[in-house]
Write a protein that holds these residues in place. Sequence first.
Motif, short mmCIF file in Angstrom:
data_model
loop_
_atom_site.label_atom_id
_atom_site.label_comp_id
_atom_site.label_asym_id
_atom_site.label_seq_id
_atom_site.Cartn_x
_atom_site.Cartn_y
_atom_site.Cartn_z
N PHE A 1 0.84 -1.20 0.00
CA PHE A 1 0.00 0.00 0.00
C PHE A 1 0.88 1.26 0.00
O PHE A 1 2.02 1.23 0.47
N HIS A 2 0.30 2.32 -0.55
CA HIS A 2 0.95 3.63 -0.42
C HIS A 2 0.72 4.14 1.01
O HIS A 2 0.02 3.51 1.80
N GLY A 3 1.32 5.29 1.32
CA GLY A 3 1.20 5.86 2.66
C GLY A 3 -0.08 6.64 2.88
O GLY A 3 -0.94 6.74 2.00
N ILE A 4 -0.19 7.25 4.04
CA ILE A 4 -1.44 7.89 4.47
C ILE A 4 -1.50 9.39 4.20
O ILE A 4 -2.52 10.02 4.46
N LEU A 5 -0.42 9.98 3.69
CA LEU A 5 -0.38 11.43 3.54
C LEU A 5 -1.54 11.96 2.70
O LEU A 5 -2.18 12.95 3.07
N TYR A 6 -1.82 11.30 1.59
CA TYR A 6 -2.88 11.77 0.69
C TYR A 6 -4.23 11.79 1.40
O TYR A 6 -4.98 12.77 1.30
N TYR A 7 -4.54 10.73 2.12
CA TYR A 7 -5.83 10.65 2.79
C TYR A 7 -6.00 11.74 3.83
O TYR A 7 -7.04 12.41 3.89
N TYR A 8 -4.98 11.95 4.66
CA TYR A 8 -5.13 12.90 5.77
C TYR A 8 -5.03 14.35 5.29
O TYR A 8 -5.66 15.24 5.87
N ALA A 9 -4.23 14.60 4.24
CA ALA A 9 -4.19 15.95 3.67
C ALA A 9 -5.54 16.28 3.05
O ALA A 9 -6.05 17.41 3.20
N ALA A 10 -6.13 15.31 2.37
CA ALA A 10 -7.45 15.53 1.77
C ALA A 10 -8.54 15.63 2.84
O ALA A 10 -9.52 16.37 2.66
N ALA A 11 -8.36 14.90 3.94
CA ALA A 11 -9.37 14.90 5.00
C ALA A 11 -9.54 16.30 5.61
O ALA A 11 -10.67 16.72 5.94
#
Length: 230
Positions: free
Chosen positions: A59-69
């Motif tokens: 899996f890729h990391g979580i940066l995209y999800y939390y930045a978008a959140a």
Amino acid sequence: MRILLVAIIVIAFILRFYGLSQNLFFGFEQGRDLKVINDIVVNHKLTLIGPRTSIDGIFHGILYYYAAAIQFLIGRGNPLFVMAFFVIWQSLAVVFLYLFIREIGGKATAVLGSLLYATSYGLIVYSRWFSHPPLIIPFSILMFWSLARAAIKEKFYILFLLSWGAIFHLDLVVAVFFIPSIIVYFYWQKPAIPSKRIVLVCLLLFLLTFLPYVIFDFRHQFLMLNSLKK
């Protein structure tokens, strides 16, 4: 020169924002990611990993999800608001590119390179792709500029690690593919060895980058580690 740079930045913003609301592609991947982001914001269901890669179990990391959140919360769930934030970030890459090219090629070359970046049809279209890969470009430019500056001021090694760590979260494969370039840089430029304090800070940042992966693997019987072995 500063006025010219500001003008180029404005051009980059205009070209990337023009008609954005009429050209927001929203397909399966966008719906999948926003479902996860909605779970983070609304249902408080936190995650330790990002989107799937093309390799099963990785899996890729979580940066995209939390930045978008964060933008999802501010924009009250409007995907266009989230997309606009990412377009702003990618437009600011003009500044990073100017600084990087000026460092290695002078102001005139930096202005020309920045203008080409700002008006590139391919980069304009790519910046409107509502996904995590386009976000790699600003971080990549920032990473190489930091490396160039680190030869003069060692504190820029910290910015380099932060940028590279962000790329690891956005796309593992791209971050790994940067390793040969980084090795060539150190062999070619032979920068001064940073102080112990800077080395320790950089090691800490690097460990923090992979901490979510480590926790995830411990909780899921080393799923990613076993997938890498296979």
